[in-house]
Enzyme design. Structure first.
Site, PDB file in Angstrom:
ATOM      1  N   ASP A 186       0.825  -1.203   0.000  1.00  0.00           N
ATOM      2  CA  ASP A 186       0.000   0.000   0.000  1.00  0.00           C
ATOM      3  C   ASP A 186       0.865   1.260   0.000  1.00  0.00           C
ATOM      4  O   ASP A 186       0.561   2.234  -0.668  1.00  0.00           O
ATOM      5  CB  ASP A 186      -0.906   0.022   1.240  1.00  0.00           C
ATOM      6  CG  ASP A 186      -2.093  -0.900   1.046  1.00  0.00           C
ATOM      7  OD1 ASP A 186      -2.078  -1.667   0.058  1.00  0.00           O
ATOM      8  OD2 ASP A 186      -3.010  -0.862   1.883  1.00  0.00           O
ATOM      9  N   ASP A 208       0.737   4.238  -2.730  1.00  0.00           N
ATOM     10  CA  ASP A 208       0.483   5.641  -2.389  1.00  0.00           C
ATOM     11  C   ASP A 208       1.590   6.551  -2.888  1.00  0.00           C
ATOM     12  O   ASP A 208       1.358   7.683  -3.295  1.00  0.00           O
ATOM     13  CB  ASP A 208       0.324   5.796  -0.867  1.00  0.00           C
ATOM     14  CG  ASP A 208      -1.019   5.259  -0.403  1.00  0.00           C
ATOM     15  OD1 ASP A 208      -1.165   4.952   0.784  1.00  0.00           O
ATOM     16  OD2 ASP A 208      -1.923   5.137  -1.256  1.00  0.00           O
ATOM     17  N   LYS A 256     -34.259   6.540 -11.217  1.00  0.00           N
ATOM     18  CA  LYS A 256     -32.898   6.015 -11.084  1.00  0.00           C
ATOM     19  C   LYS A 256     -31.976   7.198 -10.781  1.00  0.00           C
ATOM     20  O   LYS A 256     -31.551   7.923 -11.685  1.00  0.00           O
ATOM     21  CB  LYS A 256     -32.478   5.307 -12.373  1.00  0.00           C
ATOM     22  CG  LYS A 256     -31.135   4.629 -12.291  1.00  0.00           C
ATOM     23  CD  LYS A 256     -30.906   3.784 -13.537  1.00  0.00           C
ATOM     24  CE  LYS A 256     -29.575   3.090 -13.502  1.00  0.00           C
ATOM     25  NZ  LYS A 256     -28.416   4.003 -13.550  1.00  0.00           N
ATOM     26  N   CYS A 266     -19.474  47.736 -25.311  1.00  0.00           N
ATOM     27  CA  CYS A 266     -18.934  49.092 -25.488  1.00  0.00           C
ATOM     28  C   CYS A 266     -20.008  50.116 -25.839  1.00  0.00           C
ATOM     29  O   CYS A 266     -19.713  51.304 -25.952  1.00  0.00           O
ATOM     30  CB  CYS A 266     -17.835  49.092 -26.543  1.00  0.00           C
ATOM     31  SG  CYS A 266     -18.427  48.714 -28.191  1.00  0.00           S
TER      32      CYS A 266
HETATM   33  S1  IVH Z   1     -32.056  -1.891  -8.232  1.00  0.00           S
HETATM   34  C1  IVH Z   1     -30.471  -5.980  -9.079  1.00  0.00           C
HETATM   35  N1  IVH Z   1     -33.222   0.406  -7.954  1.00  0.00           N
HETATM   36  O1  IVH Z   1     -28.714   1.659 -10.814  1.00  0.00           O
HETATM   37  C2  IVH Z   1     -31.002  -4.616  -9.048  1.00  0.00           C
HETATM   38  N2  IVH Z   1     -30.988   0.383  -8.715  1.00  0.00           N
HETATM   39  O2  IVH Z   1     -27.438  -0.456 -12.923  1.00  0.00           O
HETATM   40  C3  IVH Z   1     -30.037  -3.652  -8.597  1.00  0.00           C
HETATM   41  N3  IVH Z   1     -30.028   2.612  -9.092  1.00  0.00           N
HETATM   42  O3  IVH Z   1     -25.972   0.122  -9.331  1.00  0.00           O
HETATM   43  C4  IVH Z   1     -30.389  -2.263  -8.523  1.00  0.00           C
HETATM   44  N4  IVH Z   1     -31.797   3.751  -8.502  1.00  0.00           N
HETATM   45  O4  IVH Z   1     -26.667   2.355  -8.430  1.00  0.00           O
HETATM   46  C5  IVH Z   1     -32.099  -0.227  -8.315  1.00  0.00           C
HETATM   47  N5  IVH Z   1     -34.388   2.387  -7.631  1.00  0.00           N
HETATM   48  C6  IVH Z   1     -33.275   1.746  -7.978  1.00  0.00           C
HETATM   49  C7  IVH Z   1     -32.107   2.444  -8.391  1.00  0.00           C
HETATM   50  C8  IVH Z   1     -30.981   1.712  -8.762  1.00  0.00           C
HETATM   51  C9  IVH Z   1     -30.553   3.841  -8.931  1.00  0.00           C
HETATM   52  C10 IVH Z   1     -28.662   2.358  -9.607  1.00  0.00           C
HETATM   53  C11 IVH Z   1     -27.803   1.546  -8.700  1.00  0.00           C
HETATM   54  C12 IVH Z   1     -27.332   0.371  -9.503  1.00  0.00           C
HETATM   55  C13 IVH Z   1     -27.639   0.782 -10.896  1.00  0.00           C
HETATM   56  C14 IVH Z   1     -28.067  -0.407 -11.720  1.00  0.00           C
END
Ligand code: IVH
Length: 670
Positions: A34, A38, A117, A404
């Site tokens: 490590d 670093d 998402k 200007c």
């Molecule tokens: S479910 C097996 N629900 O999306 C299912 N993911 O590509 C796993 N994410 O890494 C995820 N909102 O970072 C789920 N309501 C939601 C989400 C969500 C954001 C992101 C999460 C995950 C990526 C999936």
């Protein structure tokens, strides 16, 4: 070390670090300690600090988002943290549903849990007997980094849960993110809120994490002995009951059409959310069906992420500003509510010109669709009239230069017989502040003098400090004063001095381009330089009012000549160039002094066969001859092509000048 050697060494170190990252995170078999790791990382950071020209996408200073850190202990997830497959349109969604029906061999009535998402960093929180015991980042899905202490600084994450329904042993999973308003304060350090959240979570010292306000929204589970809970939507409700934050926009929908409509509306309104959302997640709501459907290698069969467009987004115009360019062009720019388009937070969009505003009737307060594709500057592609406020007023384009105060005009184009779409400040010299700053920025740019270390921001700063007003001021900078400025050390000052001194040796064509005369781009500057050979000659053409002679140059037309004339009508432009030519070492274009045509002058009239005027001229010059543009005593040969000008032939005869056909002329050259 020379610059090239420094670059080579830096690249070597970057590659070393990349390899060690791979060995540690992908192969789980580090080859160095490590401490050594670093040290390499620090060496790269030090090199970047010392030499501003060093940059790499894989540098530890920029890859906060993905570079695995060695600051944390690795920890294997009890249940893998998988990712989701993506859908981009309705066809992808239909296909997703069809596959589900096929797999189950049944066309069931499905219900989807629909969840925004959030574009952040996922984390898994293990709770045992109601206590938050370990928190892990996703890592590669199998193994993550233990970041418990950092996660504990997030107020949305409960440390202790006393609700009696709360499972004895469970991994709660969700997204760590930063709000747009908080990102705004950090935007100089990170490209987008996701990187900022990632950077904060990866701080070695949790006290540093605490400084950046992070949030957590829960949405799923990892390890969990399921009992009473039958649906994802019920699980989300339970999360809320247990004290976690869940997304207020979560909902249950049934048909693909419902999903599509909700997606459209959400995509349209997302700029008004407090955080970045890059799509919607649809999950089969029944946990029993989820279990039956199971997983493919990397993702569940029962869920999909319906992404938003990565190259366009809706947002609202909060203001319209007018920018003044180096040629005086007034460009309207829309300030918009920040919106993440494909990983880049966009808060400005060009509106091109006055005509574009009129044509699209773009107004302050409008909701607009903004496109950002590839390297193209973000621009407004349409106005959503349905969202327009009834009280909104047409945008009035200023009639005077906002910098200007001079009059502005729209030029009439004689060829298209139309007025230009662009409005311009009539002040094309250095009397307009904004134009001057832009001219200086052009002067130092890559294709022009290419002064590294003197970027656009530095030009602005030096302008504000009155260190520069004209391009030649760059060569008389007060380095002692600069070294006292905030952010400037001895090293950066010596780097600046080095690159300014280096830029003094410049080829004549580059120099011509760097002056920034309208319509004289790189190509035209080359043509002018080839024709006039040296800055002294060029300035003689200007002084003797012989700019019309440039019409002989293939590629140079009236537009360029008029632009040159207008430029030099302003006497200060001439003085600036003279000053620059005494400060710089402008390299003449090489003239061949021992060719067959030495001391011979030529002129063409009429069209040549199989050869352009430019090629014919080059041929003469390569053989040390020269080409003139009027018939006078100095002319030795008049070369006649098809349909020559009778007057020129007549004049030549009167002066006893030799007249050659194209063939006879070429014979002179063998
Ligand atoms: S479910 C097996 N629900 O999306 C299912 N993911 O590509 C796993 N994410 O890494 C995820 N909102 O970072 C789920 N309501 C939601 C989400 C969500 C954001 C992101 C999460 C995950 C990526 C999936």
């Amino acid at each position: 070390m020379k610059e090239l050697e420094i670059r080579k060494y830096y690249k070597k170190k970057i590659n070393e670090l990349k390899n060690h990252n791979k060995l540690y995170f992908e192969k789980s078999s580090p080859k160095i300690s490590d401490g050594q790791y670093d040290k390499t990382k620090q060496e790269i950071l030090d090199l970047e600090k010392k030499y501003s020209f060093l940059k790499s996408d894989s540098s530890p200073s920029t890859t906060l988002g993905y570079t695995p850190s060695k600051n944390f202990v690795k920890s294997k997830h009890r249940v893998k943290m998988l990712s989701l497959s993506n859908a981009f349109d309705i066809a992808d969604l239909k296909n997703f549903e069809k596959k589900i029906f096929n797999y189950l061999n049944d066309k069931i009535n499905v219900e989807y849990s629909v969840e925004p998402k959030i574009d952040g960093i996922s984390a898994s929180l293990t709770y045992k007997n109601g206590f938050f015991v370990t928190g892990t980042s996703r890592g590669d899905g199998t193994t993550g980094e233990e970041i418990t202490e950092n996660l504990k600084t997030i107020s949305d994450i409960p440390h202790k849960i006393i609700n009696k329904d709360f499972p004895k042993d469970i991994d709660i999973r969700g997204e760590v993110f930063i709000k747009k308003s908080d990102f705004n304060k950090l935007k100089n350090d990170f490209a987008n809120p996701r990187n900022a959240a990632s950077g904060s979570l990866r701080q070695k010292n949790p006290a540093e994490t605490k400084k950046i306000p992070l949030n957590f929204i829960a949405y799923t589970y990892g390890y969990f002995e399921m009992d009473k809970i039958k649906r994802q939507s019920d699980f989300l409700n339970s999360l809320k009951k247990w004290g976690f934050k869940t997304n207020q926009y979560n909902k249950v929908l049934k048909t693909i059409e419902d999903l599509e409509n909700f997606h459209k509306k959400f995509e349209h309104d997302r700029f008004d959310l407090e955080y970045d959302v890059d799509g919607l997640v649809y999950k089969i709501n029944s946990l029993e069906l989820q279990k039956r459907l199971g997983f493919t290698a990397n993702s569940p069969r029962w869920a999909i992420a319906h992404k938003f467009s990565a190259d366009s987004a809706y947002s609202q115009i909060t203001d319209i500003n007018i920018q003044v360019g180096r040629t005086g062009a007034l460009t309207p720019v829309a300030r918009i509510k920040p919106v993440n388009i494909g990983g880049v937070v966009v808060s400005n969009a060009t509106l091109h010109n006055e005509d574009e505003i009129i044509r699209k009737d773009i107004r302050i307060g409008d909701t607009v669709k903004v496109e950002r594709a590839g390297d193209v500057i973000p621009h407004v592609i349409l106005v959503d009239l349905k969202k327009r406020d009834k009280k909104s007023k047409k945008f009035l384009f200023p009639k005077n230069c906002p910098s200007c105060g001079s009059e502005t005009i729209k030029e009439f184009n004689k060829i298209t017989k139309k007025y230009d779409a662009v409005r311009r400040c009539i002040n094309e010299g250095y009397d307009c502040e904004k134009t001057s700053i832009e001219k200086i920025k052009h002067f130092i740019s890559k294709e022009a003098l290419n002064i590294d270390g003197l970027g656009k921001k530095v030009v602005e700063k030096f302008w504000d400090l009155k260190l520069i007003r004209f391009p030649y001021d760059i060569f008389n900078l007060d380095y002692i004063q600069i070294s006292k400025l905030e952010g400037w050390g001895d090293l950066s000052v010596s780097n600046l001095k080095y690159s300014i001194d280096k830029s003094k040796k410049v080829s004549f064509d580059r120099f011509l381009y760097s002056i920034g005369i309208r319509h004289i781009g790189i190509e035209n500057a080359k043509l002018l330089a080839e024709y006039t050979k040296s800055i002294t000659n060029f300035l003689n053409f200007v002084k003797n009012e012989k700019l019309n002679e440039f019409l002989n140059i293939d590629g140079i037309g009236e537009t360029q000549i008029n632009s040159l004339k207008k430029f030099f009508e302003n006497k200060s432009n001439y003085i600036i160039i003279e000053k620059l030519s005494s400060l710089l070492n402008i390299q003449d274009l090489k003239i061949n002094k021992d060719g067959k045509l030495l001391n011979n002058t030529f002129m063409f009239t009429g069209k040549l066969t199989n050869m352009s005027r430019a090629e014919a001229k080059s041929l003469i010059e390569e053989n040390s001859g020269s080409v003139v543009s009027s018939v006078n005593k100095k002319l030795k040969y008049l070369i006649i092509g098809e349909k020559p000008t009778t007057r020129k032939v007549q004049q030549a005869k009167e002066l006893g000048i030799k007249i050659l056909s194209q063939k006879e002329w070429l014979n002179l050259l063998d």
